[in-house]
Write an enzyme that holds these catalytic residues in place. Structure first.
Site, PDB file in Angstrom:
ATOM      1  N   TYR A 235      24.990  39.059  21.319  1.00 16.30           N
ATOM      2  CA  TYR A 235      23.678  38.696  20.820  1.00 16.30           C
ATOM      3  C   TYR A 235      23.332  37.249  21.127  1.00 16.30           C
ATOM      4  O   TYR A 235      22.831  36.513  20.290  1.00 16.30           O
ATOM      5  CB  TYR A 235      23.577  38.980  19.311  1.00 16.30           C
ATOM      6  CG  TYR A 235      22.144  38.894  18.852  1.00 16.30           C
ATOM      7  CD1 TYR A 235      21.194  39.744  19.405  1.00 16.30           C
ATOM      8  CD2 TYR A 235      21.731  37.954  17.942  1.00 16.30           C
ATOM      9  CE1 TYR A 235      19.876  39.652  19.039  1.00 16.30           C
ATOM     10  CE2 TYR A 235      20.405  37.864  17.554  1.00 16.30           C
ATOM     11  CZ  TYR A 235      19.488  38.710  18.113  1.00 16.30           C
ATOM     12  OH  TYR A 235      18.169  38.618  17.754  1.00 16.30           O
TER      13      TYR A 235
ATOM     14  N   TRP B 118      22.858  33.324  21.795  1.00 18.03           N
ATOM     15  CA  TRP B 118      23.100  32.193  20.894  1.00 18.03           C
ATOM     16  C   TRP B 118      24.547  31.713  20.948  1.00 18.03           C
ATOM     17  O   TRP B 118      25.082  31.196  19.989  1.00 18.03           O
ATOM     18  CB  TRP B 118      22.741  32.551  19.450  1.00 18.03           C
ATOM     19  CG  TRP B 118      21.277  32.647  19.176  1.00 18.03           C
ATOM     20  CD1 TRP B 118      20.613  33.736  18.716  1.00 18.03           C
ATOM     21  CD2 TRP B 118      20.287  31.627  19.335  1.00 18.03           C
ATOM     22  NE1 TRP B 118      19.281  33.463  18.579  1.00 18.03           N
ATOM     23  CE2 TRP B 118      19.045  32.170  18.951  1.00 18.03           C
ATOM     24  CE3 TRP B 118      20.327  30.306  19.761  1.00 18.03           C
ATOM     25  CZ2 TRP B 118      17.866  31.442  18.984  1.00 18.03           C
ATOM     26  CZ3 TRP B 118      19.145  29.580  19.801  1.00 18.03           C
ATOM     27  CH2 TRP B 118      17.938  30.154  19.414  1.00 18.03           C
TER      28      TRP B 118
END
Length: 826
Positions: free
Chosen positions: A153, A155
């Site tokens: 995900y 990040w």
């Protein structure tokens, strides 16, 4: 906040001390920036190396091979404490130091319920690679790409090369495909509905220039947005220029309004007017304002006729002609908690002044979240200011410095999930991967229900039967809703592999954990300003990899080699070969734009950011100005070419939870459906001192933790009714789970709502024995609903949640998630 004295503060002091930290001196003023010029990058004993992270460009001081200090490499408008903890990320107690395998898994025990509380065994890299490569081969041969889920995900690293999600997908593509996902947690609902309304995704696009905002906007409305927090970071790397512009707007003395359940850091800093609103009731508030516009004849009828489609149908609903319920201010006041007179005044003020509605994303992270952004656009259309300088709406002013003028220069290249030269051979797998993907927010449901069919944006999605999860980057056991359900879902696959820097809750729930480097242990490049593309930052290796950590690139290159496809993965290039190529892409583009860039070797040796400038056209750019000037010549990407207040496409899907125009549909849990068992609404804002769950293990935690727990903001009246005072440890619970948190009693949150910031690491007390184990640390997703926003987007809906809060009595269990897990000897 370790002592009672520190805990016993008012909300305003809490915000000043633990959110803004304005009084603290930044490293920019204590020599880090200055030393960039005075010291060579590779001095013998002490040097300052320039690198970057999501929280900005960094000057990192290294003495005798060890990081001793870090701070901003360019001056920041407001101190960004996230930039000060590089050393703690490198040398943290939480680091995964060696390849580790869960004891039961290594011994052949098939009991997957041991995940999360089994012992760990250290193995060699060769053994770890052998295990991973063998499992990948076995599962792929037995199940094809549908048996392997590649989870990541983002990040994780802002680099152009060491982007773990891209590298993971690249490895999966060269070895035969995988199951992926659609959408994201940030804007799951908005990014699906906006193309139907505006013909574009909208949420990740450039906004009307801040230079124009400063000159022409009378009123900024921050609706469910907290930019002072969310612009301390960026998808690439923040330069905090957006915060600088908010600061300039504040200095003009013009009006700023914050509509939010919480009086946020931004509201405090900007001295804005705070309109407290019940969580998940933004749509009725907008409807109440819209109704007033119509009854007071303040809506722009000509704009609606010329630039929108279907307004008449929506107005019939607004006035109550279709359901016998006018959506007037009195109606809205009962739902939202905002007085009717305030609602009416907002309508009149918005229509009489040049108003920019700056919408955040929290209000679409709820059941029927599609409606909030659809209604925001509809309200802006009724005001008639879309396409005018300084007016209309914007959905990215709080994210990655949206609205900072786009510069003229060059944009870095980056590694691709589809290798060059291998595209034709990979096409079959890529097509298959696309067919297998499902909405990200439905992850737990997909694992628990292989073969189940769901509706999604007019199509039908079938969940695959996932046998193996490979996760690199991200922390789903913190990000995903309803953690206790996810624990059950995570027990379904046969094997779970994680590349990780730290022993996150997700790493602890895996079978095989491979130690990954931080971005400070490898070389890379990135840019700042996702929309402005203002700077190119070198991301120089600060220190050698710690312990036995390897970069994701090296991990996947070795796994590709063992699968016989190393050449396809690496293309025969070294780390520096890739970086030179990415830089050359920017260099060539800059040359076409008549902008001079130094050669790569000089840029790398100079060890400092490279900055581009914006031209006057970019500074005056207005979103939707061309559409407004000539809607026939510049139509939108919708079927009608106009703003679709009523969408025939959506209406024909016949979904009961997403109609053809913006509609208020009561969520299953909110202030209006409080019960004796769960009387308080829960909202989960973004944290100030971390990026989601990143940096949760650093000393920044001491700035906000209460009795070593996550803080829960609770209104003073709600606290008094429960005998709770500042600093108490409390239990927050509902039918889904229970957490401990530290009480911050305040008048800075609307009565009837409590707030726990998302991103706290999950730390269960009795995992494996208790059905709903107590989270000792305060992860709010233990409490939130794992239900799609609607059949349209299937986004996540954490802000549809009710809870109860009670004072905790007895001895509170120790928080242990930031320590090394239990290990066993091989």
């Amino acid at each position: 906040m370790k002592t009672q004295d520190k805990i016993n503060v008012k909300r305003r002091d809490f915000l000043k001390n633990s959110s803004l930290g304005i009084a603290g001196a930044s490293l920019a003023s204590t020599g880090v920036v200055g030393s960039l010029v005075s010291m060579p990058a590779q001095a013998a004993e002490s040097s300052t190396v320039v690198t970057a992270a999501h929280w900005g460009p960094l000057g990192v001081v290294v003495e005798n091979g060890k990081v001793v200090k870090s701070g901003p490499a360019i001056p920041a408008p407001i101190e960004n404490e996230l930039q000060s903890v590089v050393a703690e990320q490198l040398y943290s107690e939480t680091r995964v130091k060696y390849p580790m395998v869960r004891k039961g898994y290594l011994e052949g025990n098939k009991d997957t319920t041991l995940r999360g509380h089994d012992e760990w065994v250290q193995v060699s890299w060769d053994k770890a690679f052998e295990l991973v490569a063998g499992e990948m081969k076995r599962v792929r041969e037995a199940n094809g790409p549908s048996g392997i889920f590649a989870g990541s995900y983002g990040w994780y690293s802002s680099g152009a090369l060491h982007a773990c999600r891209t590298l993971l997908h690249r490895y999966m593509n060269v070895t035969g495909g995988f199951v992926g996902t659609k959408g994201d947690y940030s804007t799951g609902a908005a990014q699906v509905i906006m193309p139907h309304v505006l013909g574009t995704i909208e949420v990740y696009e450039q906004q009307t220039s801040w230079e124009t905002i400063l000159e022409t906007t009378d009123t900024i409305v921050l609706w469910s947005a907290n930019p002072l927090t969310t612009m301390r970071i960026a998808w690439t790397s923040t330069d905090q220029k957006g915060i600088e512009y908010f600061k300039k707007f504040k200095e003009t003395g013009k009006r700023i309004i914050c509509i939010d359940p919480v009086r946020s850091e931004t509201c405090e800093y900007l001295g804005a007017e705070w309109v407290p609103v019940n969580t998940a009731t933004d749509v009725p508030l907008m409807l109440g304002i819209a109704h007033t516009l119509v009854t007071e004849k303040k809506h722009d009828v000509e704009f609606l006729k010329k630039y929108t489609k279907g307004y008449e149908k929506f107005e019939e609903y607004l006035l109550g002609k279709t359901d016998k319920q006018p959506k007037d201010a009195d109606w809205a006041a009962k739902i939202t908690g905002v007085p009717a007179e305030t609602i009416k005044k907002l309508a009149l003020d918005f229509s009489s002044k040049r108003t920019m509605l700056m919408g955040g994303w929290g209000m679409q992270r709820q059941r029927h979240g599609e409606q909030s952004h659809w209604m925001l656009v509809t309200l802006a259309a009724m005001l008639g200011q879309i396409g005018l300088p300084g007016g209309g709406f914007g959905l990215s002013y709080h994210y990655s410095n949206g609205g900072v003028p786009t510069t003229t220069g060059g944009i870095l290249g980056s590694i691709s999930a589809t290798p060059a030269g291998g595209e034709a051979g990979a096409k079959t797998w890529l097509d298959e991967t696309s067919k297998l993907s499902f909405p990200l927010a439905r992850l737990s449901e997909a694992l628990l229900n292989p073969g189940k069919k769901i509706q999604y944006n007019g199509t039908e999605v079938t969940y695959p039967d996932i046998k193996l999860i490979y996760w690199a980057g991200g922390n789903p056991f913190v990000h995903h809703q309803d953690t206790n359900t996810m624990v059950k879902a995570w027990q379904k696959p046969e094997t779970i592999i994680v590349n990780e820097v730290n022993w996150t809750p997700t790493a602890r729930m895996a079978d095989i954990v491979l130690p990954a480097t931080t971005s400070y242990e490898r070389n890379d490049l990135t840019m700042s300003g996702d929309y402005s593309m203002m700077n190119i930052f070198p991301m120089k290796k600060v220190v050698e990899p710690q312990f036995e950590a390897k970069s994701d690139y090296d991990i996947f290159a070795e796994l590709a080699k063992r699968a016989g496809v190393e050449k396809e993965f690496t293309e025969g290039k070294s780390e520096m070969d890739w970086l030179k190529g990415f830089y050359q892409t920017a260099f060539d583009a800059a040359r076409k734009n008549r902008v001079i860039m130094p050669k790569f070797e000089k840029f790398w040796e100079d060890n400092k950011p490279l900055t581009f400038e914006a031209n006057e056209k970019a500074k005056k750019w207005v979103r939707y100005e061309e559409f407004r000037n000539d809607p026939l010549l510049n139509p939108l990407g919708t079927p009608s070419g106009k703003i679709e207040i009523f969408s025939d496409v959506v209406a024909k899907m016949n979904y009961d939870d997403c109609k053809g125009h913006p509609t208020w549909m009561e969520p299953e849990e909110y202030a209006g459906k409080a019960t004796e068992a769960e009387p308080l609404a829960l909202v989960t804002p973004h944290p100030y001192y971390r990026l989601h769950s990143q940096l949760a293990h650093t000393s920044l935690r001491q700035k906000y933790a209460v009795k070593d727990r996550e803080p829960v903001l609770i209104h003073k009246d709600d606290a008094q009714a429960r005998g709770i005072v500042n600093g108490d440890i409390v239990c927050v619970f509902n039918k889904r789970g229970q957490i401990l948190a530290g009480a911050v009693v305040t008048d800075g949150i609307i009565k009837g709502t409590v707030a726990v910031h998302e991103g706290a690491w999950y730390d269960p007390l009795d995992l494996g024995t208790a059905e709903k184990p107590l989270c000792k640390n305060g992860c709010p997703n233990v409490l939130t609903r794992d239900e799609g926003t609607s059949k349209l987007a299937q986004g996540n809906s954490p802000n549809t949640c009710n809870v109860q809060v009670e004072k905790f009595t007895g001895e509170a269990p120790e928080v242990t998630v930031f320590k090394q897990p239990k290990t066993a000897k091989a």
